[in-house]
Motif scaffolding. Structure first.
Motif, PDB file in Angstrom:
ATOM      1  N   LYS A  60      -4.906  -6.336   6.843  1.00 31.11           N
ATOM      2  CA  LYS A  60      -5.210  -6.529   5.424  1.00 31.11           C
ATOM      3  C   LYS A  60      -4.001  -6.236   4.541  1.00 31.11           C
ATOM      4  CE  LYS A  60      -9.627  -7.006   6.473  1.00 31.11           C
ATOM      5  NZ  LYS A  60     -10.289  -8.323   6.440  1.00 31.11           N
ATOM      6  N   ASN A  61      -3.157  -5.300   5.000  1.00 30.83           N
ATOM      7  CA  ASN A  61      -2.035  -4.841   4.184  1.00 30.83           C
ATOM      8  C   ASN A  61      -0.821  -4.543   5.060  1.00 30.83           C
ATOM      9  OD1 ASN A  61      -2.384  -2.067   5.208  1.00 30.83           O
ATOM     10  ND2 ASN A  61      -4.276  -2.128   4.014  1.00 30.83           N
ATOM     11  N   PRO A  62       0.337  -4.258   4.463  1.00 28.51           N
ATOM     12  CA  PRO A  62       1.552  -4.013   5.244  1.00 28.51           C
ATOM     13  C   PRO A  62       1.417  -2.875   6.255  1.00 28.51           C
ATOM     14  CG  PRO A  62       2.107  -4.372   2.954  1.00 28.51           C
ATOM     15  CD  PRO A  62       0.619  -4.268   3.007  1.00 28.51           C
ATOM     16  N   GLU A  63       0.658  -1.842   5.917  1.00 25.73           N
ATOM     17  CA  GLU A  63       0.483  -0.710   6.822  1.00 25.73           C
ATOM     18  C   GLU A  63      -0.127  -1.153   8.151  1.00 25.73           C
ATOM     19  OE1 GLU A  63       0.521   3.158   8.336  1.00 25.73           O
ATOM     20  OE2 GLU A  63       1.582   2.247   6.646  1.00 25.73           O
ATOM     21  N   ASP A  64      -1.047  -2.103   8.109  1.00 24.03           N
ATOM     22  CA  ASP A  64      -1.680  -2.607   9.335  1.00 24.03           C
ATOM     23  C   ASP A  64      -0.658  -3.278  10.253  1.00 24.03           C
ATOM     24  OD1 ASP A  64      -4.207  -1.774   8.471  1.00 24.03           O
ATOM     25  OD2 ASP A  64      -4.533  -3.639   7.374  1.00 24.03           O
ATOM     26  N   ILE A  65       0.305  -3.974   9.662  1.00 27.16           N
ATOM     27  CA  ILE A  65       1.358  -4.615  10.457  1.00 27.16           C
ATOM     28  C   ILE A  65       2.306  -3.560  11.018  1.00 27.16           C
ATOM     29  CG2 ILE A  65       3.464  -6.020  10.286  1.00 27.16           C
ATOM     30  CD1 ILE A  65       1.051  -7.747  10.615  1.00 27.16           C
ATOM     31  N   LYS A  91       7.143  -8.105  10.804  1.00 25.25           N
ATOM     32  CA  LYS A  91       7.249  -6.657  11.024  1.00 25.25           C
ATOM     33  C   LYS A  91       8.297  -6.042  10.089  1.00 25.25           C
ATOM     34  CE  LYS A  91       5.955  -4.238  14.089  1.00 25.25           C
ATOM     35  NZ  LYS A  91       4.884  -3.191  14.099  1.00 25.25           N
ATOM     36  N   LEU A  92       9.473  -6.635  10.017  1.00 25.96           N
ATOM     37  CA  LEU A  92      10.530  -6.128   9.153  1.00 25.96           C
ATOM     38  C   LEU A  92      10.130  -6.244   7.681  1.00 25.96           C
ATOM     39  CD1 LEU A  92      13.647  -7.594  11.010  1.00 25.96           C
ATOM     40  CD2 LEU A  92      12.991  -5.187  10.862  1.00 25.96           C
ATOM     41  N   ASN A  93       9.443  -7.334   7.367  1.00 26.98           N
ATOM     42  CA  ASN A  93       8.946  -7.582   6.021  1.00 26.98           C
ATOM     43  C   ASN A  93       8.031  -6.442   5.567  1.00 26.98           C
ATOM     44  OD1 ASN A  93       7.002  -8.579   4.031  1.00 26.98           O
ATOM     45  ND2 ASN A  93       7.926 -10.587   4.353  1.00 26.98           N
ATOM     46  N   ALA A  94       7.101  -6.057   6.454  1.00 31.23           N
ATOM     47  CA  ALA A  94       6.155  -4.977   6.133  1.00 31.23           C
ATOM     48  C   ALA A  94       6.872  -3.643   5.905  1.00 31.23           C
ATOM     49  CB  ALA A  94       5.132  -4.839   7.259  1.00 31.23           C
ATOM     50  N   GLN A  95       7.926  -3.405   6.677  1.00 31.99           N
ATOM     51  CA  GLN A  95       8.693  -2.169   6.522  1.00 31.99           C
ATOM     52  C   GLN A  95       9.457  -2.172   5.192  1.00 31.99           C
ATOM     53  OE1 GLN A  95       8.514   0.497   8.505  1.00 31.99           O
ATOM     54  NE2 GLN A  95       9.832   1.565   7.033  1.00 31.99           N
ATOM     55  N   MET A  96      10.046  -3.330   4.848  1.00 32.99           N
ATOM     56  CA  MET A  96      10.804  -3.436   3.602  1.00 32.99           C
ATOM     57  C   MET A  96       9.896  -3.310   2.382  1.00 32.99           C
ATOM     58  SD  MET A  96      13.495  -6.484   4.564  1.00 32.99           S
ATOM     59  CE  MET A  96      14.421  -6.353   3.042  1.00 32.99           C
ATOM     60  N   MET A  97       8.655  -3.783   2.504  1.00 28.71           N
ATOM     61  CA  MET A  97       7.724  -3.660   1.384  1.00 28.71           C
ATOM     62  C   MET A  97       7.438  -2.194   1.065  1.00 28.71           C
ATOM     63  SD  MET A  97       4.921  -6.729   1.531  1.00 28.71           S
ATOM     64  CE  MET A  97       4.110  -6.020   0.088  1.00 28.71           C
ATOM     65  N   LYS A  98       7.381  -1.374   2.111  1.00 30.44           N
ATOM     66  CA  LYS A  98       7.155   0.062   1.903  1.00 30.44           C
ATOM     67  C   LYS A  98       8.376   0.706   1.260  1.00 30.44           C
ATOM     68  CE  LYS A  98       6.190   4.363   4.399  1.00 30.44           C
ATOM     69  NZ  LYS A  98       5.958   4.982   5.736  1.00 30.44           N
ATOM     70  N   GLU A  99       9.552   0.356   1.759  1.00 27.82           N
ATOM     71  CA  GLU A  99      10.783   0.981   1.295  1.00 27.82           C
ATOM     72  C   GLU A  99      11.177   0.552  -0.116  1.00 27.82           C
ATOM     73  OE1 GLU A  99      13.526  -0.182   4.281  1.00 27.82           O
ATOM     74  OE2 GLU A  99      12.690   1.151   5.832  1.00 27.82           O
ATOM     75  N   LYS A 100      10.904  -0.718  -0.450  1.00 22.09           N
ATOM     76  CA  LYS A 100      11.403  -1.261  -1.722  1.00 22.09           C
ATOM     77  C   LYS A 100      10.334  -1.451  -2.796  1.00 22.09           C
ATOM     78  CE  LYS A 100      15.402  -3.711   0.193  1.00 22.09           C
ATOM     79  NZ  LYS A 100      16.408  -2.999  -0.637  1.00 22.09           N
ATOM     80  N   TYR A 101       9.104  -1.759  -2.392  1.00 23.70           N
ATOM     81  CA  TYR A 101       8.108  -2.162  -3.385  1.00 23.70           C
ATOM     82  C   TYR A 101       6.795  -1.376  -3.317  1.00 23.70           C
ATOM     83  CZ  TYR A 101      11.347  -6.105  -3.493  1.00 23.70           C
ATOM     84  OH  TYR A 101      12.473  -6.877  -3.577  1.00 23.70           O
ATOM     85  N   ASN A 102       6.801  -0.242  -2.637  1.00 25.47           N
ATOM     86  CA  ASN A 102       5.609   0.597  -2.572  1.00 25.47           C
ATOM     87  C   ASN A 102       4.394  -0.195  -2.075  1.00 25.47           C
ATOM     88  OD1 ASN A 102       4.290   3.082  -2.851  1.00 25.47           O
ATOM     89  ND2 ASN A 102       3.594   2.592  -4.921  1.00 25.47           N
ATOM     90  N   ASP A 103       4.643  -1.108  -1.151  1.00 27.06           N
ATOM     91  CA  ASP A 103       3.612  -1.939  -0.526  1.00 27.06           C
ATOM     92  C   ASP A 103       2.897  -2.890  -1.480  1.00 27.06           C
ATOM     93  OD1 ASP A 103       4.078  -1.244   2.055  1.00 27.06           O
ATOM     94  OD2 ASP A 103       2.383   0.122   2.261  1.00 27.06           O
ATOM     95  N   THR A 108       8.492 -11.781  -8.667  1.00 22.16           N
ATOM     96  CA  THR A 108       9.650 -12.578  -9.087  1.00 22.16           C
ATOM     97  C   THR A 108      10.318 -13.172  -7.858  1.00 22.16           C
ATOM     98  OG1 THR A 108      11.318 -10.811  -8.937  1.00 22.16           O
ATOM     99  CG2 THR A 108      10.057 -10.979 -10.998  1.00 22.16           C
ATOM    100  N   ILE A 109      10.977 -14.310  -8.059  1.00 23.75           N
ATOM    101  CA  ILE A 109      11.700 -14.966  -6.970  1.00 23.75           C
ATOM    102  C   ILE A 109      12.755 -14.030  -6.401  1.00 23.75           C
ATOM    103  CG2 ILE A 109      13.453 -16.732  -6.497  1.00 23.75           C
ATOM    104  CD1 ILE A 109      11.870 -18.715  -8.059  1.00 23.75           C
ATOM    105  N   GLU A 110      13.496 -13.371  -7.289  1.00 24.32           N
ATOM    106  CA  GLU A 110      14.597 -12.518  -6.852  1.00 24.32           C
ATOM    107  C   GLU A 110      14.121 -11.404  -5.923  1.00 24.32           C
ATOM    108  OE1 GLU A 110      15.544 -14.852 -10.225  1.00 24.32           O
ATOM    109  OE2 GLU A 110      13.956 -13.339 -10.046  1.00 24.32           O
ATOM    110  N   GLU A 111      12.993 -10.773  -6.269  1.00 24.50           N
ATOM    111  CA  GLU A 111      12.471  -9.672  -5.452  1.00 24.50           C
ATOM    112  C   GLU A 111      11.868 -10.190  -4.153  1.00 24.50           C
ATOM    113  OE1 GLU A 111      10.977  -6.211  -8.430  1.00 24.50           O
ATOM    114  OE2 GLU A 111      10.001  -8.162  -8.684  1.00 24.50           O
TER     115      GLU A 111
END
Length: 214
Positions: A60-65, A91-103, A108-111
């Motif tokens: 359902k969310n990045p944590e599950d991945i 997998k890397l995407n889910a990790q980056m979401m935690k590190e950069k965007y608080n899940d 925005t396109i840039e982010e």
């Protein structure tokens, strides 16, 4: 006929034919939608929906991945093609979401482009489908092919095509334009056997008129 005049003839016909634009991919959460879009590369929406029907029962969310073993993820998505690379990116995407965007999926396109497996086409799909945000035009294989055939552009470069289309397609229709061309590419303007004589927009299509005149 100018490109704008051609668009003003073609767009209302496709709008009437296909109605309200909506995603063909099934999802419940924004993160699920991003996964579905990543999986759809070189794969049909129908196949992705079959795969995600099972995958999204447990994701359902990045944590599950992040908790899921990559081999398990690969098994879920194997039939979508290029599954090892897709699994690695997810997998890397889910990790980056935690590190950069608080899940939280950014808006925005840039982010979004910071996330692995998310290119410009994917960002435009995500922004348009999830939040009706129009920062660009999705240029997939259908949009590229039909935009050239109809006479809107003369290029095979997706970035050039997007820039040219944005000059005369009103911003409020950027999402719908891509959606309608994708559907029309599957229905009438099929790559291997275009049905030009049956096509609803053949009077305003350069390629269609050439074939009809012959």
């Amino acid at each position: 006929m100018t490109k704008k005049e051609r668009f003003d003839k073609v767009f209302p016909i496709l709008e009437k034919k296909f109605g309200k634009a909506k995603a063909a991919l099934n999802y419940e959460t924004p993160f699920q939608f991003m996964i579905a879009v990543i999986l759809s590369a070189q794969c049909t929406d129908a196949r992705v929906n079959i795969v995600t029907k099972e995958l999204f029962k447990v994701v359902k969310n990045p944590e599950d991945i992040r908790k899921m073993d990559i081999k398990t993820l690969e098994e879920y998505i194997k039939s979508t093609g290029f599954f090892r690379n897709k699994a690695k990116n997810i997998k890397l995407n889910a990790q980056m979401m935690k590190e950069k965007y608080n899940d939280k999926l950014p808006r925005t396109i840039e982010e979004l482009l910071v996330l692995l497996g998310v290119g410009r086409k994917t960002t435009n799909v995500i922004l348009g489908d999830l939040w009706n945000i129009r920062q660009g035009i999705v240029v997939d294989t259908h949009v590229k092919r039909l935009s050239n055939l109809i006479g809107f552009v003369e290029s095979d470069n997706p970035e050039i095509i997007e820039r040219e289309l944005m000059k005369f397609v009103p911003k409020k229709y950027w999402f719908e334009y891509s959606h309608y061309l994708i559907l029309h590419g599957r229905d009438k303007c099929v790559a291997r056997r275009p049905k030009c004589l049956e096509c609803e927009i053949n009077k305003y299509c350069k390629h269609g008129q050439k074939l009809i005149n012959k």
